[in-house]
Design an enzyme around this catalytic site. Structure first.
Site, PDB file in Angstrom:
ATOM      1  N   GLU A 175       0.840  -1.201   0.000  1.00  0.00           N
ATOM      2  CA  GLU A 175       0.000   0.000   0.000  1.00  0.00           C
ATOM      3  C   GLU A 175       0.880   1.259   0.000  1.00  0.00           C
ATOM      4  O   GLU A 175       0.643   2.195  -0.765  1.00  0.00           O
ATOM      5  CB  GLU A 175      -0.909  -0.025   1.229  1.00  0.00           C
ATOM      6  CG  GLU A 175      -2.077   0.913   1.159  1.00  0.00           C
ATOM      7  CD  GLU A 175      -3.035   0.743   2.342  1.00  0.00           C
ATOM      8  OE1 GLU A 175      -3.805   1.683   2.579  1.00  0.00           O
ATOM      9  OE2 GLU A 175      -3.000  -0.306   3.017  1.00  0.00           O
ATOM     10  N   GLY A 205      -8.231   4.924   7.359  1.00  0.00           N
ATOM     11  CA  GLY A 205      -9.056   4.715   8.535  1.00  0.00           C
ATOM     12  C   GLY A 205      -8.480   3.675   9.478  1.00  0.00           C
ATOM     13  O   GLY A 205      -8.500   3.828  10.699  1.00  0.00           O
ATOM     14  N   GLY A 206      -7.933   2.589   8.895  1.00  0.00           N
ATOM     15  CA  GLY A 206      -7.420   1.498   9.708  1.00  0.00           C
ATOM     16  C   GLY A 206      -5.911   1.463   9.835  1.00  0.00           C
ATOM     17  O   GLY A 206      -5.369   0.899  10.782  1.00  0.00           O
ATOM     18  N   SER A 207      -5.204   2.035   8.851  1.00  0.00           N
ATOM     19  CA  SER A 207      -3.743   1.971   8.889  1.00  0.00           C
ATOM     20  C   SER A 207      -3.144   3.262   8.354  1.00  0.00           C
ATOM     21  O   SER A 207      -3.825   4.080   7.730  1.00  0.00           O
ATOM     22  CB  SER A 207      -3.235   0.784   8.040  1.00  0.00           C
ATOM     23  OG  SER A 207      -3.579   0.960   6.678  1.00  0.00           O
ATOM     24  N   THR A 208      -1.846   3.440   8.608  1.00  0.00           N
ATOM     25  CA  THR A 208      -1.129   4.604   8.088  1.00  0.00           C
ATOM     26  C   THR A 208       0.197   4.142   7.509  1.00  0.00           C
ATOM     27  O   THR A 208       0.795   3.168   7.989  1.00  0.00           O
ATOM     28  CB  THR A 208      -0.904   5.673   9.180  1.00  0.00           C
ATOM     29  OG1 THR A 208      -0.373   6.853   8.576  1.00  0.00           O
ATOM     30  CG2 THR A 208       0.052   5.205  10.260  1.00  0.00           C
ATOM     31  N   GLN A 209       0.639   4.809   6.442  1.00  0.00           N
ATOM     32  CA  GLN A 209       1.866   4.429   5.748  1.00  0.00           C
ATOM     33  C   GLN A 209       2.818   5.604   5.604  1.00  0.00           C
ATOM     34  O   GLN A 209       2.391   6.748   5.440  1.00  0.00           O
ATOM     35  CB  GLN A 209       1.560   3.912   4.327  1.00  0.00           C
ATOM     36  CG  GLN A 209       0.957   2.534   4.276  1.00  0.00           C
ATOM     37  CD  GLN A 209      -0.508   2.534   4.677  1.00  0.00           C
ATOM     38  OE1 GLN A 209      -0.933   1.742   5.513  1.00  0.00           O
ATOM     39  NE2 GLN A 209      -1.299   3.435   4.105  1.00  0.00           N
TER      40      GLN A 209
END
Length: 432
Positions: A175, A205-209
């Site tokens: 991602e 909403g659920g993860s950050t990169q």
């Protein structure tokens, strides 16, 4: 006989070898805007050079469709992106974990956009792909699989080309890498012997990169574990990126963690309180397929300082700080970074803009410390801005003076991993 107006255009397009449907489309363009004739006529007469792709982004808070129109370049390089049609629907597929047939209905509705955008004669050779992200990663495997099977059924009955592995959950590392590829492709940095690139910060909403191309070897050598480094091949050269995805640290998941509700039981009778919410606030709030009772702390204090202490527990010791993050990298920040900056009045909702980290911190303080007298447009705005500030500063280690480019679109194309995933499908970038 003298040919004028639409009749002349018909003859010109017929000579160019366009189909009746495409002639009709061009006439419609003429009616809408004289200027739009030029792109239609400047496209190659050999229409085999034009191709399409349909990419679904099944995120935790919504499902989005990207329909891309490409023109094959003359060289062996990447194609030219001619156009993107984008549409989104809320909530995300994970909200239908207990009624997967509704997930299929969502995708079926969005496929109508693809049918209207891609010429009918091109349907059979236009790939349709769905990649799900953190929303489905956070579900149990059996519920996630049931949702994917429904989507697969909808794809199989569609008139489009359905490749192998057309429906799947994408891992967080990809991602980040694919978002990096998207933004650098759109900014013109993804070329052979490129000297400069831009980093990306994506807050879902659920993860950050976080993904960037380090200029100092020590940034790669000092990673905690090997999976913070990823490589992909293009133009006979290998890009070695610093990249990581933090599942459970997207904005909505961070709300749950701040409230102490992540993985909690007894949701039907428990009320989750936070100093980040207005003292008199109480409501139901849903994420994924669960609903929570949330409120401010009516007997305690609210405000930025207490809120920061709460969100710091979510970030500290979990988010790795890359060595020399400031080594001349420009960072593009999008998704909820952009949305909340717009909500806070910090940037324009269309143009985006540049912000220093301290600008977000300053507005977080203002919103949090005035919640009682001036309720924000969203009761979660104090919590969200404080979390973003904490994630950038105490998480990744950005300085307060760091300038971020907040953007929703680059060159009129959505900032997301979807374009990178499409390029990967066509060009096999060998991500490893």
């Amino acid at each position: 006989m003298k040919l004028t107006g639409p009749l002349l255009l018909l003859v010109l397009l017929a000579v160019a070898g366009l189909s009746r449907a495409q002639v009709k489309t061009s006439l419609l363009d003429l009616t809408n805007s004289i200027g739009s004739i030029l792109p239609a006529l400047s496209r190659p007469a050999n229409h085999s050079r034009i191709f399409y792709a349909v990419m679904f982004d099944a995120g935790s808070t919504g499902t989005r469709i990207h329909v891309y129109t490409f023109i094959n370049s003359d060289s062996a390089g990447l194609p030219v992106l001619d156009n993107e049609m984008f549409h989104s629907i809320k909530p995300g597929l994970s909200a239908y974990a207990d009624s997967p047939e509704m997930a299929g209905h969502t995708v079926r509705m969005l496929l109508k956009v693809a049918k209207k955008t891609v010429p009918r004669l091109e349907w059979k050779r236009t790939p349709v792909i769905l990649r799900a992200t953190a929303g489905l990663r956070l579900l149990s495997p059996d519920k996630a699989q049931a949702l994917l099977q429904q989507v697969q059924h909808v794809f199989d009955e569609s008139p489009f080309l359905v490749p192998d592995d057309s429906v799947s959950i994408m891992n967080g590392t990809n991602e980040g890498i694919l978002a990096w590829i998207s933004v650098n492709f759109l900014t013109g940095h993804l070329k052979a012997q490129t000297q400069t690139t831009v980093g990306i910060l994506d807050l879902g909403g659920g993860s950050t990169q976080i993904t960037f191309l380090p200029k100092l070897r020590k940034t790669i050598e000092s990673v905690p574990v090997a999976d913070y480094v990823a490589r992909f091949d293009i133009f006979n050269s290998t890009f070695e990126l610093y990249t990581h995805s933090y599942l459970g640290h997207g904005l909505m998941a961070a709300r749950l963690a701040t409230l102490g509700a992540l993985g909690a039981e007894g949701l039907e009778w428990r009320v989750f309180k936070s100093s980040c919410l207005p003292k008199k606030f109480r409501d139901e709030w849903s994420f994924g397929d669960l609903t929570y009772q949330v409120s401010g702390d009516p007997d305690g204090y609210a405000g930025y300082k207490l809120c920061y202490q709460e969100v710091l527990k979510v970030v500290k010791g979990i988010i790795h700080q890359p060595y020399q993050l400031q080594d001349s990298n420009v960072f593009y920040a999008f998704s909820y970074y952009f949305d909340r900056a717009v909500d806070a009045g910090l940037i324009d909702g269309v143009q985006g803009g540049k912000l220093e980290v301290r600008d977000i911190k300053k507005r977080a303080k203002e919103v949090c410390n005035k919640m009682t007298k001036y309720p924000p447009i969203s009761s979660f705005l104090c919590m969200d801005l404080t979390y973003i500030t904490c994630l950038l500063k105490d998480g990744f280690g950005f300085k307060e003076s760091t300038v971020l480019q907040l953007t929703k679109k680059v060159n009129n194309v959505e900032s997301s991993w979807a374009l990178g995933a499409t390029l990967d499908h066509f060009h096999n970038l060998k991500i490893h």
